[in-house]
Design an enzyme around this catalytic site. Sequence first.
Site, PDB file in Angstrom:
ATOM      1  N   GLU A 176      -0.518   4.420  -8.372  1.00  0.00           N
ATOM      2  CA  GLU A 176      -0.347   5.371  -7.273  1.00  0.00           C
ATOM      3  C   GLU A 176       1.032   6.068  -7.671  1.00  0.00           C
ATOM      4  O   GLU A 176       2.041   5.490  -7.970  1.00  0.00           O
ATOM      5  CB  GLU A 176      -0.040   4.487  -6.042  1.00  0.00           C
ATOM      6  N   LYS A 234       0.874  -1.088  -0.090  1.00  0.00           N
ATOM      7  CA  LYS A 234      -0.043  -0.050  -0.085  1.00  0.00           C
ATOM      8  C   LYS A 234       0.833   1.219   0.042  1.00  0.00           C
ATOM      9  O   LYS A 234       1.509   1.638   1.077  1.00  0.00           O
ATOM     10  CB  LYS A 234      -0.853   0.139   1.342  1.00  0.00           C
TER      11      LYS A 234
HETATM   12  P1  ATP Z   1      -6.386   6.085   2.989  1.00  0.00           P
HETATM   13  O1  ATP Z   1      -6.952   6.974   3.857  1.00  0.00           O
HETATM   14  O2  ATP Z   1      -6.228   4.766   3.714  1.00  0.00           O
HETATM   15  O3  ATP Z   1      -5.357   6.376   2.235  1.00  0.00           O
HETATM   16  P2  ATP Z   1      -8.391   6.102   1.007  1.00  0.00           P
HETATM   17  O4  ATP Z   1      -9.687   6.366   1.965  1.00  0.00           O
HETATM   18  O5  ATP Z   1      -7.712   7.271   0.572  1.00  0.00           O
HETATM   19  O6  ATP Z   1      -7.428   5.312   1.913  1.00  0.00           O
HETATM   20  P3  ATP Z   1      -8.879   3.559   0.397  1.00  0.00           P
HETATM   21  O7  ATP Z   1      -9.779   2.875  -0.592  1.00  0.00           O
HETATM   22  O8  ATP Z   1      -9.554   3.446   1.771  1.00  0.00           O
HETATM   23  O9  ATP Z   1      -8.745   4.976  -0.001  1.00  0.00           O
HETATM   24  O10 ATP Z   1      -7.654   2.925   0.295  1.00  0.00           O
HETATM   25  C1  ATP Z   1      -6.857   2.591  -0.738  1.00  0.00           C
HETATM   26  C2  ATP Z   1      -5.787   3.579  -1.267  1.00  0.00           C
HETATM   27  O11 ATP Z   1      -4.843   3.205  -1.205  1.00  0.00           O
HETATM   28  C3  ATP Z   1      -6.132   3.872  -2.991  1.00  0.00           C
HETATM   29  O12 ATP Z   1      -7.201   4.855  -3.157  1.00  0.00           O
HETATM   30  C4  ATP Z   1      -4.817   4.271  -3.392  1.00  0.00           C
HETATM   31  O13 ATP Z   1      -4.522   5.721  -3.286  1.00  0.00           O
HETATM   32  C5  ATP Z   1      -3.914   3.818  -2.408  1.00  0.00           C
HETATM   33  N1  ATP Z   1      -3.019   2.434  -2.698  1.00  0.00           N
HETATM   34  C6  ATP Z   1      -1.722   2.234  -2.460  1.00  0.00           C
HETATM   35  N2  ATP Z   1      -1.296   1.142  -2.969  1.00  0.00           N
HETATM   36  C7  ATP Z   1      -2.430   0.559  -3.616  1.00  0.00           C
HETATM   37  C8  ATP Z   1      -2.636  -0.747  -4.243  1.00  0.00           C
HETATM   38  N3  ATP Z   1      -1.506  -1.635  -4.490  1.00  0.00           N
HETATM   39  N4  ATP Z   1      -3.629  -1.012  -4.571  1.00  0.00           N
HETATM   40  C9  ATP Z   1      -4.780  -0.107  -4.581  1.00  0.00           C
HETATM   41  N5  ATP Z   1      -4.647   0.912  -3.915  1.00  0.00           N
HETATM   42  C10 ATP Z   1      -3.429   1.330  -3.464  1.00  0.00           C
END
Ligand code: ATP
Length: 601
Positions: free
Chosen positions: A310, A260
């Site tokens: 990302e 992530k």
């Molecule tokens: P957070 O607040 O934890 O960053 P978020 O609310 O922005 O999360 P979520 O869908 O909850 O979004 O968490 C996924 C986010 O993590 C994605 O929007 C993306 O920006 C990021 N990300 C990083 N690495 C990955 C990956 N390998 N696959 C998908 N998403 C990823």
Amino acid sequence: MSCFNQRVLDFSIIVDTFEQMERTSSRLALTDYLVSLLRKTPTDIIDRVIYLIQGKLHPDYEGVELGLAEKLAIRAISLSTGLDVKSIEQIYRNTGDLGDTVGEVTKSKNQTTLFAEKMTVERVYLTLDKIAHSAGAGSQDAKLRLVSSLLTLTSRESRYIMKFIMGTLRLGIADYTVIDALALAFTGDKSNRPILENAYNVSSDLGTVAKLLAIKGLESLRLLEITLYKPVRPMLAERVRSAEEALERMEGQSIAAEYKLDGERIQVHKGKEKVELFSRRLEKITHHYPEVAESIQKLIKTNETILEAEVVAINAQTDEFLPFQELMHRRRKYGIKEAIEEYPVVINIFDILYIDGEDKTSFPYFQRRKLIEKATKGLKNEKVRLVPQAIVKKTEDLEKLMAVAIEHGCEGLMIKQLLSSYRAGARGFAWIKLKREYRSTLADTLDLIIVGALYGRGRRVGKYGALLLAAYDSEADMFRSTCKVGTGFTDLHLEHFYKNLKDTRISHRHPRVDTGMQMDLWFEPQIVIEVSASEITLSPSHTAGINSIRENYGLALRFPKFTGKIRDDKNPEDATKVEELISMYKRQMRSIKNTRPLPKS
Ligand code: ATP
């Protein structure tokens, strides 16, 4: 009687609705006013009416901005009213808003439109669009003429026009309110909302959704397809606390774990001639990362494709990932060339939605991953990378990978079901995020919306002392308060918030905000910030999760602290949800029970 066939809509009718909306503190009333306006709107301009009430001229992804400098707006007011610039500036200092200034200056003007010019919505829209598109030599004069031509309308109409132009029209009409209102106005039934939502998820354009629905009916929305250069609303992840819980949630499904990465989510649209990049909020941000667009154009092996990735800042010397905050340096209008050198980034691809005319979102993830591998085959370039992936089966595998990910500067892991399709706009357990534990007792940080503030005292005089934060209640489409935060701010932050929140100030509590707290100032819910906290407690004054645990009690954060992250990649509706807060509270209570020694018998 239906008014659908009426050919034109007088601008004053929209202004009537604006006035009603501005006065109400009720979320339901907002929807009702909107339904009644939509029913009066001729179908061929319904898309434009939708944009106007949301304070824009086109869907966000087109990136069209009115971009009128304050000085020019004041000159336009002067030109149309005959009042000198100095006097207008004086009134502006008192009102703090150029729309209200126009209202004030033209107050004595006849309100009955007898003498003022009458204008259709169509004409107002086209003139605004001309202002947005005038560029180059002579454009300042052209804009001046166009703006002052609009200010010949009645006083109340001119007031809204100026608010619209300056981006201070704060009616609080979120996408969800529009979708509800459309379902009610054109199908008579809110339960059709999922069909509308789906259409919105693939097109990110409520204007188009509205027009199709109004002209061709509900069925036509089902046929709406993914299109290049129109961003798809992103699939989102649920969170868990431990590797063990992640595996439990996946219920024996085949899964993969990926880094992530701690950067900015980007949706890449690559066509034959150009590459466009869209943010998580679906805004066009190609200009922030032009070198990324160039690398994609050169290196990706399909003609037309939509990728998800990302963008992460890296240390050019060591190639190590740097934290999210570093990317702030890349969000600028000028000096892009220098920023590219000074703050290099890499793009890490993790999904593919479309290839050469074909929608791939229904493919299972393992097949989509194969398509990405094909599209990036042989890539040695460091700017474009494939997110590393491992197939995992056991908790220990996940734990090991987690440690490696953290060591490499990531936030944790994304765990994905290999058989899952890409679910646009949905948050679910097909994707799970496992983030590292923070030092505070709560396992995760929260992203909350700023809705109010208290004036600062002592060292903070002239700034804000504390900000009132809210979580998002998606069911009611409301923002419910959960804490006041006053710590974790540097002087720089305080200045930043003071400057930026000024533009979102409103005179009363926003209709979509619910709280028992008394504040000095209220804001339109717009800015999302990240906070950590020590625990969640029951609260008689905060309203997030009210009555869900105990009657008349909401949930509050104890010792909330700003982490330094302003989540401007998030819309207020993307903030932490009230439901998440409730389940965090329940989890916390379970773990307290488990660790507390048994009472002596
Ligand atoms: P957070 O607040 O934890 O960053 P978020 O609310 O922005 O999360 P979520 O869908 O909850 O979004 O968490 C996924 C986010 O993590 C994605 O929007 C993306 O920006 C990021 N990300 C990083 N690495 C990955 C990956 N390998 N696959 C998908 N998403 C990823």
